[in-house]
Design an enzyme around this catalytic site. Structure first.
Site, PDB file in Angstrom:
ATOM      1  N   ASP A 187       4.859  -0.032  -4.861  1.00  0.00           N
ATOM      2  CA  ASP A 187       4.567   0.425  -3.504  1.00  0.00           C
ATOM      3  C   ASP A 187       5.640   0.010  -2.510  1.00  0.00           C
ATOM      4  O   ASP A 187       5.614   0.429  -1.352  1.00  0.00           O
ATOM      5  CB  ASP A 187       3.218  -0.133  -3.044  1.00  0.00           C
ATOM      6  CG  ASP A 187       2.051   0.556  -3.729  1.00  0.00           C
ATOM      7  OD1 ASP A 187       2.280   1.201  -4.764  1.00  0.00           O
ATOM      8  OD2 ASP A 187       0.914   0.432  -3.250  1.00  0.00           O
ATOM      9  N   GLU A 230       1.580   9.012  -7.613  1.00  0.00           N
ATOM     10  CA  GLU A 230       0.166   8.658  -7.761  1.00  0.00           C
ATOM     11  C   GLU A 230      -0.651   9.364  -6.690  1.00  0.00           C
ATOM     12  O   GLU A 230      -0.509   9.092  -5.507  1.00  0.00           O
ATOM     13  CB  GLU A 230      -0.038   7.137  -7.691  1.00  0.00           C
ATOM     14  CG  GLU A 230       0.634   6.435  -6.532  1.00  0.00           C
ATOM     15  CD  GLU A 230       0.364   4.946  -6.540  1.00  0.00           C
ATOM     16  OE1 GLU A 230       0.944   4.267  -7.413  1.00  0.00           O
ATOM     17  OE2 GLU A 230      -0.412   4.472  -5.689  1.00  0.00           O
TER      18      GLU A 230
END
Length: 862
Positions: free
Chosen positions: A465, A532
């Site tokens: 992330d 994702e």
């Protein structure tokens, strides 16, 4: 502590363990898998020198196998009620709800635990160097052998480290030997495994031994870390240059001269090597010096969707004074992974290529069992489902999965995206000490060396992330250059540009909606490679497996058992969409069915959009693929292998030659995912109102090139189709044989404000169903069924299933041609289904049929 007293009471009734068996492998290697025993250091007060003695008593210890974790072992031993059921997980000693928190001080897993085994070392090991391999001990350990300390926590630390320890001085060939590990749990900023918010966290945070423990004998010289690199003469691919490297280590106190020989089928090559005492040397075989490593017309490795999975074996051996001292076997594929950046309209999309050809990546985020219970059988089922859906990739956020999983992905042609995990110590760089940074570097090096020969692995991510700071990024990149250099890498799974690698060509977000729910039309705006995303914020499994998750009283109305299996940041958006599009369900069965339809509709559109817009969009990783425990969000199928609507929507979208409706511009597209052209195809569209009256039709001839997406039909929909209307699409080849079909339900309010509640007014109808044939092949039942709609009403979302005749449980896994499909008035469909006879549990199979507006029925399968 009360919890420790509980352990002591329970342990007293367990078997006493002292002698361990082992599994012998080729070339004298041994796996130490069975008959281990574990116990808390709070109970065991003896020092490691005593615990690792063959005469030490393990009465009251817990029987274990390896690989395993502490809590996973206790669950297997039935020390606790099944934590997968109801709210039992909250009753585990030491359970905590904050996944990024530490183990509570009151937890029985705050202290170290012992793993111990006694094994017979073959007499043939006498005079050999004996090595023991550990892969992923979580998190630190003191390793003892026969009363002696082999290595302590200053060396053995890091959940993703690999160790190959020379234990020759500590072992006795031809006798019993005792191995004992005192394992310490992760704490603070330790670089361990995490499941983030995907599911609950195990109370021990995965403390244990995650992979096989292997013993192997060698002579004076051992072979380590072999590497195979293949380079194609793109774009031709009719020649491959193969480079082989390996490290050779002199484990003796004398100088050794010998020959390192390699063999790939009928290709043989060798080099003379001289090693000083204790010396480690890298030996390289390059095509420029060994012309036989220039291979003509190599058999290429491809993802299964576009070609065969050809694999080669490299056999290496070292010979000194006429005797072989060591050998290694490495399997590899001849293939080349590259990527390029598609820059357009201020956007940057990374496009991956296999053997010089573009490919749309379509996959899901893979996860292991919550308690890391190893199961090759589950892996086989996971991969069979991936191929059933037409997916070509899995993302391993943090290198997850056994060596068996990576080997099987090579064999099955499923691409792997591997990198570190988000939202954890792996990305808390400001808190890293020099020791943590060292563990990160060593872990990254170990994982790359361990996995680099797998042809299925197509890219590395050294961030998730977030991208790392410049000094850490430099370190990670240097490790990649030193140890791989054969595939692309990215600094994170986001669109953010790092200091060194720059723009990733990926995209993540926006949070939270892409993890919860977005309408079908939304996905057509996502011109990117998304690492994702998915509209799976709430996915209610079939009722049959919901009953396996919780007691009957918890099923309906919604209970705390539901709360434990949903994510509070994501299910509200998904539930709101369900209610607004399809109406608020009044019971469990209705809730489950409407959930399948919502997920089918949205997930199909997501995968269709990313392929239809290629290569402005180039990849989508569905979040997630499978489940670590029984839950109700982010999955194609539940923990018990029951597929949901998203599964079959994906299967429809990922057809190799596919016809689809585009929610962005109302066009009908044909998408070719194969590397060959098709001519003379017939694309057809029919539009029906709610009463199944045909209102519009159009047909076009289609010629489509290799790996192309084209608009085949630009429809002109008539007005006043009603609040809900239907599209039936078909694609046929030039002989009239159907290749692809599709069915859509649309709202006159548009997609973003779609209202399908009127579908609940469809009359209940009975279908005709018959078993046409049933044959058995290698323990599998392959059944052909025929389903017909004899009425004048649409049969919406028809759900055939295989049931156990007595218990009425679902037979799982199950492999249907199609599911949650429509049957138009008078329409008849023939379907095939496959399942394992072993999964019947001794009961007889029954064909069940239900659906949105279908009267449930059953047919005996004879």
């Amino acid at each position: 502590m009360k919890t420790r007293n509980l352990f002591c009471i329970l342990a007293a009734i367990l078997i006493t363990f002292s002698q361990c068996s082992s599994q012998t492998l080729p070339a004298g290697k041994i796996l130490l898998r069975d008959n281990w025993a574990i116990q808390s250091s709070a109970t065991v007060k003896a020092p490691g020198s005593d615990v690792s003695s063959t005469t030490f008593s393990t009465q009251g210890w817990y029987p274990a196998t390896v690989p395993s974790t502490v809590v996973g072992t206790l669950v297997t031993d039935k020390v606790f009620p099944d934590p997968y059921y109801g709210t039992n997980i909250e009753k585990l000693p030491g359970f905590f709800t904050k996944w990024d928190g530490g183990i509570p001080d009151s937890s029985p897993y705050k202290v170290s635990w012992w793993y111990r085994t006694v094994f017979q070392l073959p007499a043939g090991y006498s005079g050999k160097n004996v090595f023991i391999k550990f892969h992923s001990i979580n998190y630190k350990a003191n390793i003892w052998m026969n009363g002696k300390l082999v290595a302590d926590t200053s060396k053995i630390q890091g959940a993703y480290r690999l160790y190959n320890l020379n234990i020759t001085p500590f072992t006795v060939a031809g006798s019993n030997n005792c191995l004992a590990l005192e394992i310490f749990p992760p704490k603070g900023n330790d670089l361990t495994i995490t499941w983030v918010d995907w599911n609950p966290t195990s109370p021990d945070r995965g403390m244990g031994i995650w992979y096989d423990v292997e013993l192997s004998p060698t002579g004076s010289v051992s072979i380590e870390n072999p590497k195979v690199v293949t380079k194609l003469n793109l774009p031709s691919t009719d020649k491959a240059a193969v480079t082989v490297t390996a490290e050779v280590r002199n484990n003796s106190g004398k100088k050794v001269k010998g020959v390192l020989e390699g063999k790939i089928e009928n290709i043989i090559f060798s080099q003379s090597v001289s090693l000083d005492p204790g010396e480690n040397k890298t030996v390289t075989f390059e095509p420029s010096s060994f012309s036989q490593l220039e291979i003509s017309n190599p058999r290429l490795w491809w993802p299964y969707t576009v070609g065969p999975q050809n694999l080669y074996d490299l056999n290496l051996s070292f010979n000194a004074k006429g005797a072989m001292t060591d050998s290694r076997k490495v399997r590899f594929g001849v293939r080349e992974i590259t990527s390029w950046m598609n820059n357009f309209n201020g956007k940057h999309t990374r496009v991956f290529q296999v053997n010089g050809k573009n490919i749309v990546i379509r996959g899901g985020g893979y996860v292991q069992d919550l308690f890391l219970h190893p199961s090759d059988d589950r892996i086989d089922k996971d991969l069979r489902y991936a191929k059933q859906m037409g997916l070509n990739a899995l993302r391993m956020e943090a290198p997850r999965g056994s060596d068996y999983l990576f080997d099987r992905c090579d064999e099955e042609g499923i691409l792997l995206m591997v990198g570190w995990c988000c939202c954890s110590s792996w990305e808390q760089w400001k808190r890293w000490t020099p020791n943590v940074e060292s563990v990160a570097q060593l872990s990254w090096t170990d994982q790359i060396i361990h996995l680099r020969n797998h042809p299925s692995l197509f890219t590395w991510l050294y961030g998730s992330d977030n991208f790392p700071p410049e000094n850490i990024e430099k370190m990670y990149i240097q490790v990649l250059k030193d140890n791989d250099g054969t595939r692309p890498y990215e600094s994170s799974a986001t669109q953010d540009s790092s200091a060194i690698a720059g723009n990733t060509g990926f995209w993540m977000g926006p949070y939270p909606n892409v993890y919860a729910y977005e309408t079908p039309s939304f996905w057509y705006s996502k011109l990117e490679y998304n690492t994702e995303a998915g509209p799976g914020g709430e996915q209610i499994p079939p009722v049959e497996t919901l009953k396996k998750m919780m007691p009957a009283g918890d099923l309906w109305p919604m209970s705390h058992s539901w709360d434990l299996r949903l994510h509070k940041a994501f299910f509200p958006q998904a539930r709101k969409a369900l209610y607004s599009r399809y109406g608020q369900p009044q019971g469990l069965e209705e809730y489950s069915m409407k959930s399948q339809v919502l997920n089918y509709e949205a997930t199909r559109a997501m995968f269709e959009a990313f392929a239809g817009n290629k290569y402005r969009s180039s990849g989508i990783i569905y979040w997630m693929y499978n489940s670590a425990w029984p839950k109700m969000y982010w999955q194609f199928y539940d923990y018990f292998f029951a597929p949901n609507g998203a599964f079959y929507g994906t299967k429809k979208a990922c057809e190799p030659l596919h016809i689809q409706y585009s929610y962005d511009d109302n066009s009908i597209r044909v998408v070719n995912s194969q590397y060959k052209d098709f001519e003379g195809l017939k694309a057809s569209l029919k539009v029906y109102d709610l009463n199944m009256v045909e209102k519009y039709s159009k047909e076009e001839t289609v010629n489509i090139k290799s790996d192309e997406s084209i608009k085949a039909i630009i429809p002109e929909f008539p007005k006043n189709l009603g609040e809900v209307f239907f599209l039936r699409l078909k694609l046929a080849d030039n002989t009239g044989k159907e290749i692809s079909s599709n069915f859509y339900w649309l709202s006159d309010k548009g997609d973003n404000k779609a209202d399908f509640k009127v579908l609940s007014s469809l009359p209940k109808i009975q279908l005709k169903a018959a078993v046409v044939s049933n044959r058995t092949e290698n323990g599998k039942s392959i059944v052909t069924v025929e389903v017909e709609n004899p009425t004048k009403t649409l049969a919406f979302s028809v759900n055939p299933k295989i049931l156990k005749g007595t218990s009425k449980d679902l037979v799982l896994p199950v492999y249907w041609d199609d599911n949650y499909f429509p049957l138009l008035p008078g329409e008849k469909r023939t379907l095939k289904v496959e399942f394992s006879q072993a999964d019947l549990g001794g009961e007889s199979p029954v064909l069940g049929i239900d659906g949105w507006n279908i009267v449930a029925a059953e047919n005996e399968i004879k």
